[in-house]
Design a protein around this motif. Sequence first.
Motif, short mmCIF file in Angstrom:
data_model
loop_
_atom_site.label_atom_id
_atom_site.label_comp_id
_atom_site.label_asym_id
_atom_site.label_seq_id
_atom_site.Cartn_x
_atom_site.Cartn_y
_atom_site.Cartn_z
N GLN A 1 102.09 17.41 94.45
CA GLN A 1 101.85 18.46 93.77
C GLN A 1 100.47 18.68 93.25
OE1 GLN A 1 103.68 17.58 89.96
NE2 GLN A 1 103.58 20.60 89.15
N GLN B 1 109.14 9.64 93.03
CA GLN B 1 107.92 10.54 91.72
C GLN B 1 106.37 10.05 91.93
OE1 GLN B 1 110.03 8.41 88.21
NE2 GLN B 1 110.71 10.48 87.85
N ARG C 1 103.32 13.22 92.48
CA ARG C 1 102.53 13.72 92.04
C ARG C 1 101.64 14.45 92.33
NH1 ARG C 1 105.41 9.93 88.02
NH2 ARG C 1 104.28 8.81 88.27
#
Length: 338
Positions: free
Chosen positions: A182, A175, A179
């Motif tokens: 992204q 996770q 991020r």
Amino acid sequence: MYQANEQRYATMPYRRVGNSGLKLSALGLGLWNNFGSVDALATQKAIIHQAFDLGITYYDLANNYGPVPGSAEENFGRILADDLRPYRDELVIASKAGYSMWPGPYGDWGSRKSIIASADQSLRRTGLEYFDIFYSHRPDPHTNIEETAGALDQLVREGKALYVGISNYNGAQTQAIMRVFQDLGTPFIIHQPRYNLFNRDVEQDLFPVLQAAHKSAVGFSALSQGLLTDKYLHGIPADSRARKATIPFLHPEQVDQTLTTVKRLNAVAANRHQSLAQMALAWNLREPAIACVLIGASRPEQVVANVAALKNLTFTPAELHEIDQILADQGPIAWGAH
């Protein structure tokens, strides 16, 4: 001169990797073992030819695969140059950086220097202009994820990789680095975890994270280093990996510990008219997060046998319940630090 089977795409399923545009063959060929400097190049060629002839398009390398480290990439590069160069655009070729590769502080882990240098070395060894996928092979506890992610992003921007992935990251680590990807706009599409009937933690920890982000996984160690085959049903062969103790995830105590379970799973497979290895591969492919399962091989016949698993990928609820019960009766396995 090698010419590929004209019917190679007739029966192999191809699965989309998350919400990306890339599809992978349901089975991919892993080159961790049997493709090093100690292995006959003619046999390596025969295995890779057989895999491609059966529609396998995904070939999985890492910088340190061998032995000696780097030799699997060198051998694959020779085979590519000799036989597969006309088919380059039909192949998805991946490599990784993150485990120990050369002496000193820069030949390991996930710093920008290590990843960029390793990718450049891997490209030279394989003779490729770019990798289709380049992975961070493991999280680095001493390097922030922004640096590792930035190095992978740089490879894409320099034309050295089309997509990036990660391997051996847990759910929280995945996770966190997603991020960063992204924010950077990096084409991160895939995770490579260990996944098999004996290693299921990722079903709760990792797979929900990937599915929520519309990413996929390619599973390695689907046969648990041979435990989920008929190899150990009647004891430990003298020439087996467990007896030689050459594999850090397999040792004789594990074989003894799982023997009853393996025999029970083998009975389920027989009722499905599959070998235990074929059922184990099919079981992995039942998981929605899995786009591809890696197989290994020491001879071409093993590739043929493994691909035959695709003839029966459907499990009844009763079969899945029986498998779950067998595994529950087994309890946790002491993998140890081997």
